[in-house]
Scaffold this active site. Sequence first.
Site, PDB file in Angstrom:
ATOM      1  N   LYS A  56       0.859  -1.181   0.000  1.00 40.77           N
ATOM      2  CA  LYS A  56       0.000   0.000   0.000  1.00 40.77           C
ATOM      3  C   LYS A  56       0.897   1.233   0.000  1.00 40.77           C
ATOM      4  O   LYS A  56       1.843   1.315   0.779  1.00 40.77           O
ATOM      5  CB  LYS A  56      -0.917  -0.058   1.240  1.00 40.77           C
ATOM      6  N   GLU A 112     -19.395  -5.289  10.235  1.00 41.70           N
ATOM      7  CA  GLU A 112     -20.353  -4.496  11.012  1.00 41.70           C
ATOM      8  C   GLU A 112     -21.375  -5.376  11.722  1.00 41.70           C
ATOM      9  O   GLU A 112     -21.739  -5.123  12.882  1.00 41.70           O
ATOM     10  CB  GLU A 112     -21.073  -3.490  10.092  1.00 41.70           C
ATOM     11  N   ARG A 132     -25.589  -2.003   7.150  1.00 36.07           N
ATOM     12  CA  ARG A 132     -25.330  -3.440   7.022  1.00 36.07           C
ATOM     13  C   ARG A 132     -25.866  -4.254   8.195  1.00 36.07           C
ATOM     14  O   ARG A 132     -26.049  -5.449   8.080  1.00 36.07           O
ATOM     15  CB  ARG A 132     -23.811  -3.675   7.024  1.00 36.07           C
TER      16      ARG A 132
END
Length: 643
Positions: free
Chosen positions: A288, A377, A405
């Site tokens: 990243k 979640e 969600r």
Amino acid sequence: MEVQAGELLSKINYPSDLRKLDSNRLEEVCNELRQYIIDVVSVNGGHFAANLGVVELTVALHYVLNTPYDQLVWDVGHQAYGHKILTGRRDVFHTNRIYKGISGFPKRSESEYDTFGVGHSSTSISAALGMAVASQYKGETDRQHVAVIGDGSMTAGMAFEALNHAGIENSNLLVILNDNCMSIDPNVGALKEYLTDISTSKGYNRFRDDVSSVLMKISELGPNAHEIVKKIEKSIKGTILKKSNLFESLKFRYFGPIDGHDINHLVKVLEDLKHIPGPKLLHCVTVKGKGYALAEKDQTKWHAPGLFDKITGEIKKSYSDKPQAPKYQDVFGHTLVELAKMNDKIMGVTPAMPSGCSLNIMMKAMPNRAFDVGIAEQHAVTFSAGLASQGLIPFCNIYSSFMQRAFDQVVHDAAIQKLPVVFCLDRAGIAGADGPTHHGAYDIAFFRCIPNMIVSAPMNEEELRNLMYTAQLKNHGGPFSIRYPRGKGVMVDWQRPFAEIEVGQGRKICDGEDIAILTLGHIGNEAVKACQELNADGYHPAHFDMRFAKPLDQNMLLSIFAKYDQIITIEDGCIQGGFGSAILEFAADNQYKGQIKRLGMPDDVIEHGEQQELWEECGYDKVSIINAVKALVVARPVKSLVG
Ligand SMILES: Cc1ncc(C[n+]2csc(CCOP(=O)(O)OP(=O)(O)O)c2C)c(N)n1
Ligand SMILES: CC(=O)[C@@H](O)[C@H](O)COP(=O)(O)O
Ligand SMILES: [Mg+2]
């Protein structure tokens, strides 16, 4: 600000131009693409490190696949800037995430290359599988379907639901696992450890390379060869790899791990994979922030750093002589630690947003009491309910839009069982540049309909602290939710002693005549500014900060109904079913004969832009409030009214 693309990149308008290049020029394309992303994001803002990490993957995919006929789905989509630049949007890329400009995420209405709208994570495998099954049904056997999903996004249940289904569908699906060991913060959990294990096991990798290259060669020999390949695989991989490979166990053919920055190897592997039918997973290891040293070093900081000097790497801050109010996020993080020191039952939970919501402060101070559970979640909510069932008091912090969600878990696991989970909904209301997928538009509406649920919103930092304090004092008969927006509050001097707030009690901000403004949460500060200007113009609205959408302050409302013929409600959320609707319902139940005007997000998709721009567009910024009051009330002579 417009930025010049490199010589090669400026000639690539679409992937068809890219495909005309000799493969030995792809490295150059990658360098120019990476530089262009750095140049534009440094002056425009947006997601950064994830985009640098997939430059080679993006170029290789568009080089090898026949996009847009072949279908490419990006998970989350925060890493799709290179994809946008290569697919007709290079010259408008400087408008990325800006009001009326292009979206920061793939969006179907923006380009035929954006096969699926994203923003929330872990949807890509399901969507690409749907596309693959549709192609199979339509007889489009030559069509490729690729989902690119990060290791962080792979931790979500939804990704596993999709793998579970895809493994038994014989459709043409390639999942590319972009494994950089990072979510926004360092990735967490057993899956991450497993991926690290298979990426670093040398013996396994050597064996896998040998087997894969032999199998790929055989599979190119024609339809009968596939049968032979399958048999060989069954006997060799079945006994050795399957035991250790999660994806093979789920009936995917697993390839990798490979270096996701080696463009030539990537092109070769992707070409080979085009000829292998059925569900396959290619494990790419990437870094990243690749190519920008500071971002490689501090990947969390450079996930979305804001504006920065690309030469020095200095991240630009808005300087002011005056002391600044803190962000609500920081107030949450520090206050939770303060409360947790006083109450040993308090625990902290976040699904993958520790630095975003500031739970990282508690994770550092009390590592055994604060949990980053990954992008999960639903699990975060039910895990919190489990903690609460054992007498603990979890503060479960979830961005409002990500909470969408976990609605069932809130109802089924927390509310029905009257468990005292405190839900802190960060980024409630207009989220800003992330746009419609991230606006916290619906939480008031979808929480208000749940029995045993308290729905509250602080107007400032002190109120947030006091609501958090109140929420943990006792079990209020079920979950207690507290919503607040992205960004700064209004109080410099915010660390005041705690005081309990009576649940369901609003407060009067100022007295007035003719009209009452009822607000919920931080947006009330726009009403305060509006009232000041209105007073100077001879209008004297009263203003009430209702604090709770559920339970409503019924006594206060009845006295407001008795005194005012006109009411304006204001919320930073959808007006359908939200706070204003709650007032309307109560007014109807109590035969209120006056006029009620609701200000809030209309029944429409609100695009991206700055919070202030979007409040204005939706009609509830200061000026819109002033106009709404003036449209309803006749001005009176200026006189002083002290509330
Ligand atoms: C449902 C959901 N939860 C949380 C987020 C916030 N979020 C966006 S990107 C991200 C990290 C994703 O990690 P990964 O998929 O590995 O991509 P990387 O940034 O490492 O390339 C998170 C947590 C989200 N977009 N959607
Ligand atoms: C793509 C995504 O979902 C996150 O990166 C999000 O953009 C973070 O938002 P904040 O900047 O408000 O934390
Ligand atoms: Mg990652």
